[in-house]
Design a protein around this motif. Sequence first.
Motif, mmCIF file in Angstrom:
data_model
loop_
_atom_site.group_PDB
_atom_site.id
_atom_site.type_symbol
_atom_site.label_atom_id
_atom_site.label_comp_id
_atom_site.label_asym_id
_atom_site.label_seq_id
_atom_site.Cartn_x
_atom_site.Cartn_y
_atom_site.Cartn_z
ATOM 1 N N ASP A 76 -21.080 -91.458 6.628
ATOM 2 C CA ASP A 76 -22.348 -92.068 7.011
ATOM 3 C C ASP A 76 -22.389 -93.509 6.511
ATOM 4 O OD1 ASP A 76 -23.212 -92.109 4.284
ATOM 5 O OD2 ASP A 76 -24.202 -90.162 4.487
ATOM 6 N N GLU A 77 -23.461 -94.221 6.829
ATOM 7 C CA GLU A 77 -23.540 -95.646 6.495
ATOM 8 C C GLU A 77 -23.428 -95.888 4.991
ATOM 9 O OE1 GLU A 77 -26.522 -99.469 6.946
ATOM 10 O OE2 GLU A 77 -26.787 -97.764 8.293
ATOM 11 N N GLN A 78 -24.090 -95.079 4.194
ATOM 12 C CA GLN A 78 -24.034 -95.255 2.738
ATOM 13 C C GLN A 78 -22.614 -95.032 2.228
ATOM 14 O OE1 GLN A 78 -26.753 -92.801 0.512
ATOM 15 N NE2 GLN A 78 -25.904 -93.409 -1.454
ATOM 16 N N GLU A 79 -21.940 -94.023 2.747
ATOM 17 C CA GLU A 79 -20.564 -93.750 2.324
ATOM 18 C C GLU A 79 -19.621 -94.879 2.744
ATOM 19 O OE1 GLU A 79 -20.495 -88.870 2.402
ATOM 20 O OE2 GLU A 79 -20.394 -89.966 4.299
ATOM 21 N N ARG B 151 -20.454 -98.035 3.084
ATOM 22 C CA ARG B 151 -20.723 -99.163 2.171
ATOM 23 C C ARG B 151 -20.073 -98.908 0.806
ATOM 24 N NH1 ARG B 151 -24.062 -102.605 4.582
ATOM 25 N NH2 ARG B 151 -25.494 -101.830 6.173
ATOM 26 N N GLN B 152 -20.162 -97.680 0.331
ATOM 27 C CA GLN B 152 -19.556 -97.328 -0.953
ATOM 28 C C GLN B 152 -18.032 -97.467 -0.869
ATOM 29 O OE1 GLN B 152 -20.247 -93.277 -2.176
ATOM 30 N NE2 GLN B 152 -19.612 -93.667 -4.286
#
Length: 149
Positions: free
Chosen positions: A132-135, A137-138
């Motif tokens: 997902d987007e957060q992953e 970015r991480q």
Amino acid sequence: MNEHLQPFVLKQPLHTQAFFTLVHTTASLVSVSDKYWQSKGLNGARIRILVEISKQGGTILPSTLAHNIGVTKANISLLLTPLEKDGWITRSNHTQDGRKSVISITGEGQRLLLEHLPGNREAIAERMQGLDEQELRQLIVLLEKLNNS
């Protein structure tokens, strides 16, 4: 199997496991991109050169291009010849230093990128949809941290 070899191939420490997972994943993702380019009758390495020239505003010194794509200055000329032959780049004399040349992407090279980059980026996005987007970015933060260490 040789017992002295076992720690290096069977009982890998965490950093070694992470390294080989990264290598395997990178190879898998590069394969997605390469298969896309091959399906269009194009060479991914040549496209990468065109993208790099575009990132620099459409013109670049051969030495800068060589550095940015990770090849030697001696090899850059060999890589540029087919692009020039296909009409995707031009080489000209540097305006301030006649001993240097400048590489420029042509209108035809730009059209090629406009035609094919969206499909390539879509193929890569499909492969990355497991995050997902957060992953994502991480992942970028972690890879940049690793790259800068």
